[in-house]
Design an enzyme around this catalytic site. Structure first.
Site, PDB file in Angstrom:
ATOM      1  N   HIS A   1       0.906  -1.217   0.055  1.00 16.57           N
ATOM      2  CA  HIS A   1      -0.205   0.132  -0.026  1.00 16.57           C
ATOM      3  C   HIS A   1       0.703   1.378  -0.006  1.00 16.57           C
ATOM      4  CE1 HIS A   1      -3.829   2.239   0.600  1.00 16.57           C
ATOM      5  NE2 HIS A   1      -2.938   2.786   1.561  1.00 16.57           N
TER       6      HIS A   1
ATOM      7  N   HIS B   1      -9.629   3.689  -0.683  1.00 23.09           N
ATOM      8  CA  HIS B   1     -10.004   3.200   0.577  1.00 23.09           C
ATOM      9  C   HIS B   1     -10.750   2.155   0.482  1.00 23.09           C
ATOM     10  CE1 HIS B   1      -9.440   5.162   4.919  1.00 23.09           C
ATOM     11  NE2 HIS B   1      -8.268   5.003   4.353  1.00 23.09           N
TER      12      HIS B   1
END
Length: 750
Positions: A63, A109
């Site tokens: 990430h 997200h």
């Protein structure tokens, strides 16, 4: 797990912890591989302690580090005559003239929203807003791209409701208009929804601030909320596949406070405007670890952080929790010592904290201390820029052979196309999204031109004659059938939507959503999508200024469709050129720019009426696409076009119907005789725009079309209260509008 403090050795008057006796292979629990652990030991020249392992685990997570994607991303064009800042900062920036520039970024997200939809979506919005004002830019618009499973499932409706409420709740409270977006529904997103948030901001070119720390002895200041345990290992969570244990990861989802975000934003913008800061950085994924290591590495310096000075709201927090917490509404700034008092006064006036937690050093080390005790020492560059990149295998998926050669149904015998038209307009993938955007404030700040529902959102730039159009777009179904073509189409369609509003596309950001890259078939999809997007960007002359990669979007091993989301900006030099999609006046001609082909593969028509996702996606000629853009823009600037609307999902029939519905006027449209009726109506051929204009302006438009080598064909006329297309579609505008507007709201009432 905390750090032992009983043994160590002295160095320069400070205690340095000796390596701990950690359980074997504990680094694997933190998401690190054997090779990565060996690399860490080599970098440090010793065994790491738990704090250092935690810092490496979050900063080297997929990430944060892009260790699987960096090589493929290098092919994107990132430079252009307007580009001021390309990828590598909190946001990309491009010039719009008049000493002004736009900062732009999109991020995902997804996993947080899957387990806690309201807070997952809200903090996604909060994070992307901070990326923008971290550059000194005032946010002026938000957009979002959302994907969920089929709406007949209660869990999906719960996720959609929570995500939309989270986006609206956060954006509305901060006071930023949400001017556009997209929502799609497919089986593959049922348990792994996609929530991509985009923000754009306006900045003076002489007040842009960057994140690189500078000035030995300058102070490191933490601005905003206190640090708690929310979001611990959130970056690691975002780099895992979802499974039956995912619901247990709710503590990895941050909790947002939009009212504090508003205060932090205003305080930071004032600090930047007054020249009180040397650098500024958002605290997002991986918290203090990521932000501090990035600031130090970019500036070629070291940083020392004293965690005893970090304001906390969690009792007994361990050092590793403080360093990797993803608590929201926090910014990290570097300032000269003599500016600290003034900075504190500004923050006090806005009602937020400003705590000096460390200083800039010259040794390139990110050092974590607790008063006189050293807890961690890591080369900042190693954390931020020396993650071992992965060389992943690629393999073309076998499923493509079956899907590409799957015999598509004969469409010659399709009956009752009027009813098919109504069902398409009621499809969750094509119907009005007003149930969604009515929950967003679109008009706050009074710069929005027109409400959501047009091809792209538009905001004016006060004090100038200019406006900006923004679009967020993508089609996972096309990318599933052909990642290269789907990647091209994602870029081309976003640009086409901007052109329909009268805007010249100038810059792009992207959010690249894929499954597990360790699977060769998934990584092949990623590489092919990047290749297609890069080619389209080069041909259309659109640089990529920022972006985000989201891997591991899978549930129980089942991946989502490869879904690159494109966020694009276009410049309207004169607001008088701003064009809308609705038909305006009786008697106006309806004209098609471009050509219709037999492109039914991956279409909404085949999915809805034949439950089939197969074939090749629409073919795309990038040279023709560019010429269609130039033709349409020239016609708009010449004052010829009354309306312009992109022709895409649902085909020509749906595009014309939408122009009728939005304008409250009917139309009579001829069907191209060279195609079967169903194909002519519902083919999703690319590079097409439906426009309307006065009859006396047709010759001028045709002359522009000839110069750009773009087909210009009169297909009908605006007028009446119904849409007639050939002999097969006869529907009143009222009945089309009812099913188009009411469907989503009706479903969400269930």
């Amino acid at each position: 797990m905390g750090e032992a403090r009983s043994s160590g050795m002295r160095k320069a008057g400070r205690m340095i912890l000796m390596p701990e006796n950690l359980p074997p292979k504990i680094y694997q629990d933190l998401g690190l591989t054997d090779y990565e652990y060996e690399r860490i030991v080599s970098i440090l020249g010793r065994q790491p302690n738990y704090l250092e392992l935690s810092m490496f685990s979050v900063r080297w997570s997929e990430h944060c580090s892009y260790k699987s994607s960096q090589k493929a991303l290098r092919d994107f064009p990132t430079e252009g005559k307007r580009v001021i800042q390309g990828p590598g900062e909190n946001a990309g920036i491009f010039s719009i003239g008049n000493g002004l520039a736009i900062a732009m970024k999109i991020e995902s997200h997804n996993h947080p929203s899957a387990v806690e939809p309201y807070q997952g979506a809200a903090t996604g919005v909060g994070g992307i807003i901070r990326d923008i004002f971290a550059m000194g830019a005032r946010p002026i618009a938000n957009l979002n791209s959302l994907r969920f499973g089929p709406l007949d499932r209660p869990k999906v409706r719960y996720l959609l409701e929570g995500v939309v409420a989270g986006i609206g709740g956060y954006s509305n409270c901060v006071g930023i208009p949400t001017i556009g977006g997209e929502v799609y529904f497919e089986d593959c997103y049922e348990a792994n929804p996609l929530v991509n948030a985009m923000c754009v901001g306006l900045v003076k070119t002489d007040t842009i601030i960057k994140s690189g720390a500078r000035g030995i002895g300058n102070k490191l200041i933490l601005i905003g909320s206190a640090t708690g345990r929310d979001g611990i290992h959130g970056a690691t969570f975002a780099s895992d596949e979802l499974d039956e244990s995912s619901e247990e990861r709710r503590p990895s989802v941050q909790v947002g406070d939009p009212f504090t975000e508003k205060l932090v934003m205003e305080a930071c913008l004032e600090l930047v405007e007054r020249g009180l800061l040397v650098s500024l950085q958002d605290l997002g994924a991986a918290g203090l670890t990521s932000s501090s290591s990035e600031m130090a590495a970019k500036g070629g310096v070291g940083l020392e952080i004293d965690i005893s000075r970090v304001p906390l709201r969690g009792e007994g927090m361990q050092p590793f929790e403080i360093m990797i917490s993803e608590s929201q509404e926090r910014m990290l700034a570097v300032a000269e010592p003599d500016k600290v008092e003034e900075i504190t006064k500004v923050c006090d006036r806005w009602g937020i904290r400003a705590a000096v937690i460390g200083q800039v050093t010259e040794d390139g080390i990110l050092r974590v201390v607790n008063e006189s005790q050293t807890l961690a020492e890591i080369p900042a560059r190693a954390l931020s820029q020396e993650v071992p990149l992965r060389n992943l295998e690629v393999r073309r998926p076998a499923y493509l052979d079956n899907l590409h050669h799957y015999p598509l149904p004969s469409l010659e015998s399709e009956k009752d196309l009027s009813q098919h038209m109504l069902e398409l307009l009621a499809s969750p993938n094509l119907c009005s999204r007003q149930w969604v955007y009515r929950q967003y404030d679109q008009l706050v700040e009074t710069n929005t031109i027109g409400l959501p529902g047009a091809d792209a959102g538009v905001v004016r730039i006060k004090g100038t004659h200019k406006a900006l159009a923004f679009k967020i777009d993508g089609n996972g179904r096309y990318c599933y059938l052909d990642p290269f073509a789907g990647g091209q189409i994602a870029v081309a369609e976003a640009a086409r939507n901007l052109v329909c509003r009268g805007a010249q596309p100038v810059a792009m950001t992207d959010c690249l959503n894929f499954g597990n890259p360790e699977k060769p078939e998934i990584y092949w999809q990623f590489v092919e999508c990047m290749r297609g997007m890069s080619q389209a960007c080069r041909v259309l002359g659109i640089p990529v200024v920022s972006g985000n990669v989201s891997f591991y979007n899978e549930n129980f091993g089942e991946p989502i469709y490869p879904t690159p989301t494109v966020g694009m900006a276009g410049l309207i030099e004169d607001m008088r050129w701003c064009t809308t999609p609705e038909f305006k006046d009786e008697g106006d001609l309806v004209v098609l720019l471009g050509e219709t082909h037999q492109d039914m593969g991956g279409s909404e028509y085949l999915k809805l009426f034949h439950d089939l996702i197969a074939g090749q996606p629409p073919a795309l000629d990038l040279d023709l696409e560019k010429r269609v853009h130039l033709c349409c823009l020239e016609a708009i600037r010449a004052g010829l076009l009354r309306s312009a609307h992109d022709c895409s999902e649902g085909g020509l029939a749906v595009a014309v119907a939408e122009s009728c519905i939005l304008g409250g006027l009917g139309a009579t449209v001829n069907i191209q005789e060279e195609h079967k009726q169903t194909v002519a109506l519902f083919s999703e051929s690319q590079s097409r725009i439906v426009v309307s204009l006065k009859e006396e302006d047709l010759l001028h438009l045709e002359e522009i079309g000839r110069r750009h080598k773009v087909p210009v064909k009169v297909i009908g006329m605006v007028g009446g209260d119904r849409l007639t297309m050939g002999k097969v579609i006869h529907l009143t505008v009222t009945e089309m509008k009812k099913v188009w507007e009411d469907t989503l709201e009706s479903i969400m009432r269930i």
